[in-house]
Design a protein around this motif. Structure first.
Motif, PDB file in Angstrom:
ATOM      1  N   ARG A  36       0.813  -1.218   0.000  1.00  9.26           N
ATOM      2  CA  ARG A  36       0.000   0.000   0.000  1.00  9.26           C
ATOM      3  C   ARG A  36       0.846   1.268   0.000  1.00  9.26           C
ATOM      4  O   ARG A  36       0.425   2.290  -0.523  1.00  9.26           O
ATOM      5  CB  ARG A  36      -0.884   0.051   1.246  1.00  9.26           C
ATOM      6  N   GLN A  37       2.014   1.230   0.659  1.00 14.68           N
ATOM      7  CA  GLN A  37       2.878   2.397   0.790  1.00 14.68           C
ATOM      8  C   GLN A  37       4.327   1.983   0.541  1.00 14.68           C
ATOM      9  O   GLN A  37       4.732   0.898   0.960  1.00 14.68           O
ATOM     10  CB  GLN A  37       2.813   2.966   2.209  1.00 14.68           C
ATOM     11  N   ALA A  38       5.086   2.864  -0.075  1.00 15.06           N
ATOM     12  CA  ALA A  38       6.498   2.583  -0.302  1.00 15.06           C
ATOM     13  C   ALA A  38       7.227   2.470   1.041  1.00 15.06           C
ATOM     14  O   ALA A  38       6.978   3.258   1.956  1.00 15.06           O
ATOM     15  CB  ALA A  38       7.122   3.686  -1.145  1.00 15.06           C
ATOM     16  N   HIS A  39       8.074   1.473   1.157  1.00 14.16           N
ATOM     17  CA  HIS A  39       8.845   1.265   2.376  1.00 14.16           C
ATOM     18  C   HIS A  39       9.932   0.225   2.125  1.00 14.16           C
ATOM     19  O   HIS A  39       9.900  -0.480   1.128  1.00 14.16           O
ATOM     20  CB  HIS A  39       7.941   0.791   3.525  1.00 14.16           C
ATOM     21  N   THR A  40      10.876   0.164   3.041  1.00 16.42           N
ATOM     22  CA  THR A  40      11.867  -0.912   3.040  1.00 16.42           C
ATOM     23  C   THR A  40      11.505  -1.829   4.199  1.00 16.42           C
ATOM     24  O   THR A  40      11.405  -1.377   5.345  1.00 16.42           O
ATOM     25  CB  THR A  40      13.298  -0.371   3.201  1.00 16.42           C
ATOM     26  N   ALA A  41      11.271  -3.077   3.900  1.00 16.74           N
ATOM     27  CA  ALA A  41      10.807  -4.041   4.893  1.00 16.74           C
ATOM     28  C   ALA A  41      11.877  -4.339   5.935  1.00 16.74           C
ATOM     29  O   ALA A  41      13.055  -4.440   5.607  1.00 16.74           O
ATOM     30  CB  ALA A  41      10.388  -5.337   4.201  1.00 16.74           C
ATOM     31  N   VAL A  42      11.444  -4.451   7.178  1.00 17.92           N
ATOM     32  CA  VAL A  42      12.323  -4.854   8.271  1.00 17.92           C
ATOM     33  C   VAL A  42      11.650  -5.994   9.029  1.00 17.92           C
ATOM     34  O   VAL A  42      10.427  -6.155   8.977  1.00 17.92           O
ATOM     35  CB  VAL A  42      12.636  -3.684   9.234  1.00 17.92           C
ATOM     36  N   ALA A  43      12.437  -6.775   9.723  1.00 19.35           N
ATOM     37  CA  ALA A  43      11.879  -7.867  10.516  1.00 19.35           C
ATOM     38  C   ALA A  43      10.860  -7.291  11.489  1.00 19.35           C
ATOM     39  O   ALA A  43      11.100  -6.256  12.115  1.00 19.35           O
ATOM     40  CB  ALA A  43      12.985  -8.591  11.267  1.00 19.35           C
ATOM     41  N   GLY A  44       9.720  -7.944  11.590  1.00 17.08           N
ATOM     42  CA  GLY A  44       8.629  -7.469  12.423  1.00 17.08           C
ATOM     43  C   GLY A  44       7.552  -6.762  11.616  1.00 17.08           C
ATOM     44  O   GLY A  44       6.435  -6.602  12.073  1.00 17.08           O
ATOM     45  N   TRP A  45       7.912  -6.334  10.403  1.00 15.87           N
ATOM     46  CA  TRP A  45       6.955  -5.680   9.518  1.00 15.87           C
ATOM     47  C   TRP A  45       6.403  -6.655   8.486  1.00 15.87           C
ATOM     48  O   TRP A  45       6.068  -6.284   7.375  1.00 15.87           O
ATOM     49  CB  TRP A  45       7.602  -4.515   8.785  1.00 15.87           C
ATOM     50  N   GLU A  46       6.294  -7.917   8.847  1.00 13.22           N
ATOM     51  CA  GLU A  46       5.729  -8.897   7.940  1.00 13.22           C
ATOM     52  C   GLU A  46       4.307  -8.449   7.573  1.00 13.22           C
ATOM     53  O   GLU A  46       3.624  -7.825   8.386  1.00 13.22           O
ATOM     54  CB  GLU A  46       5.695 -10.277   8.598  1.00 13.22           C
ATOM     55  N   PRO A  47       3.864  -8.749   6.358  1.00 14.69           N
ATOM     56  CA  PRO A  47       2.565  -8.259   5.894  1.00 14.69           C
ATOM     57  C   PRO A  47       1.387  -8.417   6.865  1.00 14.69           C
ATOM     58  O   PRO A  47       0.640  -7.455   7.056  1.00 14.69           O
ATOM     59  CB  PRO A  47       2.343  -9.015   4.580  1.00 14.69           C
ATOM     60  N   PRO A  48       1.199  -9.561   7.522  1.00 18.27           N
ATOM     61  CA  PRO A  48       0.034  -9.635   8.407  1.00 18.27           C
ATOM     62  C   PRO A  48       0.169  -8.745   9.650  1.00 18.27           C
ATOM     63  O   PRO A  48      -0.826  -8.432  10.308  1.00 18.27           O
ATOM     64  CB  PRO A  48      -0.050 -11.107   8.802  1.00 18.27           C
ATOM     65  N   ASN A  49       1.382  -8.295   9.960  1.00 16.77           N
ATOM     66  CA  ASN A  49       1.613  -7.469  11.142  1.00 16.77           C
ATOM     67  C   ASN A  49       1.410  -5.982  10.894  1.00 16.77           C
ATOM     68  O   ASN A  49       1.292  -5.218  11.851  1.00 16.77           O
ATOM     69  CB  ASN A  49       3.045  -7.668  11.666  1.00 16.77           C
ATOM     70  N   VAL A  50       1.405  -5.555   9.627  1.00 16.11           N
ATOM     71  CA  VAL A  50       1.360  -4.123   9.321  1.00 16.11           C
ATOM     72  C   VAL A  50       0.323  -3.845   8.223  1.00 16.11           C
ATOM     73  O   VAL A  50       0.665  -3.606   7.067  1.00 16.11           O
ATOM     74  CB  VAL A  50       2.750  -3.610   8.882  1.00 16.11           C
ATOM     75  N   PRO A  51      -0.964  -3.845   8.566  1.00 18.52           N
ATOM     76  CA  PRO A  51      -1.990  -3.611   7.548  1.00 18.52           C
ATOM     77  C   PRO A  51      -1.932  -2.222   6.919  1.00 18.52           C
ATOM     78  O   PRO A  51      -2.479  -2.020   5.838  1.00 18.52           O
ATOM     79  CB  PRO A  51      -3.302  -3.843   8.297  1.00 18.52           C
ATOM     80  N   ALA A  52      -1.247  -1.262   7.541  1.00 21.73           N
ATOM     81  CA  ALA A  52      -1.081   0.055   6.915  1.00 21.73           C
ATOM     82  C   ALA A  52      -0.176  -0.037   5.692  1.00 21.73           C
ATOM     83  O   ALA A  52      -0.266   0.798   4.792  1.00 21.73           O
ATOM     84  CB  ALA A  52      -0.505   1.045   7.922  1.00 21.73           C
ATOM     85  N   LEU A  53       0.690  -1.045   5.655  1.00 20.59           N
ATOM     86  CA  LEU A  53       1.614  -1.207   4.535  1.00 20.59           C
ATOM     87  C   LEU A  53       1.159  -2.265   3.542  1.00 20.59           C
ATOM     88  O   LEU A  53       1.549  -2.224   2.376  1.00 20.59           O
ATOM     89  CB  LEU A  53       3.013  -1.583   5.046  1.00 20.59           C
ATOM     90  N   TRP A  54       0.363  -3.251   3.999  1.00 21.05           N
ATOM     91  CA  TRP A  54       0.021  -4.398   3.166  1.00 21.05           C
ATOM     92  C   TRP A  54      -1.486  -4.688   3.159  1.00 21.05           C
ATOM     93  O   TRP A  54      -2.121  -4.728   4.196  1.00 21.05           O
ATOM     94  CB  TRP A  54       0.740  -5.655   3.650  1.00 21.05           C
ATOM     95  N   LEU A  55      -2.026  -4.910   1.976  1.00 15.04           N
ATOM     96  CA  LEU A  55      -3.413  -5.315   1.802  1.00 15.04           C
ATOM     97  C   LEU A  55      -3.441  -6.805   1.507  1.00 15.04           C
ATOM     98  O   LEU A  55      -2.788  -7.265   0.557  1.00 15.04           O
ATOM     99  CB  LEU A  55      -4.029  -4.546   0.616  1.00 15.04           C
ATOM    100  N   ARG A  56      -4.166  -7.550   2.329  1.00 14.94           N
ATOM    101  CA  ARG A  56      -4.292  -8.994   2.079  1.00 14.94           C
ATOM    102  C   ARG A  56      -5.164  -9.208   0.852  1.00 14.94           C
ATOM    103  O   ARG A  56      -6.247  -8.628   0.736  1.00 14.94           O
ATOM    104  CB  ARG A  56      -4.907  -9.688   3.295  1.00 14.94           C
ATOM    105  N   LEU A  57      -4.698 -10.050  -0.056  1.00 11.57           N
ATOM    106  CA  LEU A  57      -5.445 -10.340  -1.283  1.00 11.57           C
ATOM    107  C   LEU A  57      -6.435 -11.476  -1.038  1.00 11.57           C
ATOM    108  O   LEU A  57      -6.155 -12.373  -0.241  1.00 11.57           O
ATOM    109  CB  LEU A  57      -4.479 -10.704  -2.407  1.00 11.57           C
ATOM    110  N   PRO A  58      -7.550 -11.437  -1.739  1.00  7.18           N
ATOM    111  CA  PRO A  58      -8.551 -12.518  -1.570  1.00  7.18           C
ATOM    112  C   PRO A  58      -8.069 -13.836  -2.120  1.00  7.18           C
ATOM    113  O   PRO A  58      -7.185 -13.932  -2.895  1.00  7.18           O
ATOM    114  CB  PRO A  58      -9.762 -12.014  -2.345  1.00  7.18           C
TER     115      PRO A  58
END
Length: 58
Positions: A36-58
């Motif tokens: 959803r937003q540009a960023h550099t991933a770090v440990a702890g920011w896995e997609p299910p942990n950060v919904p502001a950064l990642w949208l779960r696909l159906p």
């Protein structure tokens, strides 16, 4: 290297240390996510942990 969505529906695995841009799709724990937003991933920011950064696909 910036990951891009794969047209076949198979997405690369999420990886810490990778720069992601909006629209890029990844897989984490067998689930697809879209950035959803540009960023550099770090440990702890896995997609299910950060919904502001990642949208779960159906």
């Amino acid at each position: 290297m910036t990951p891009t969505a794969t047209p076949t529906g198979a997405y690369p695995a999420w990886k810490a240390g990778t720069a992601y841009t909006p629209g890029v799709r990844v897989t984490h724990a067998g689930v697809g996510y879209e950035c959803r937003q540009a960023h550099t991933a770090v440990a702890g920011w896995e997609p299910p942990n950060v919904p502001a950064l990642w949208l779960r696909l159906p």
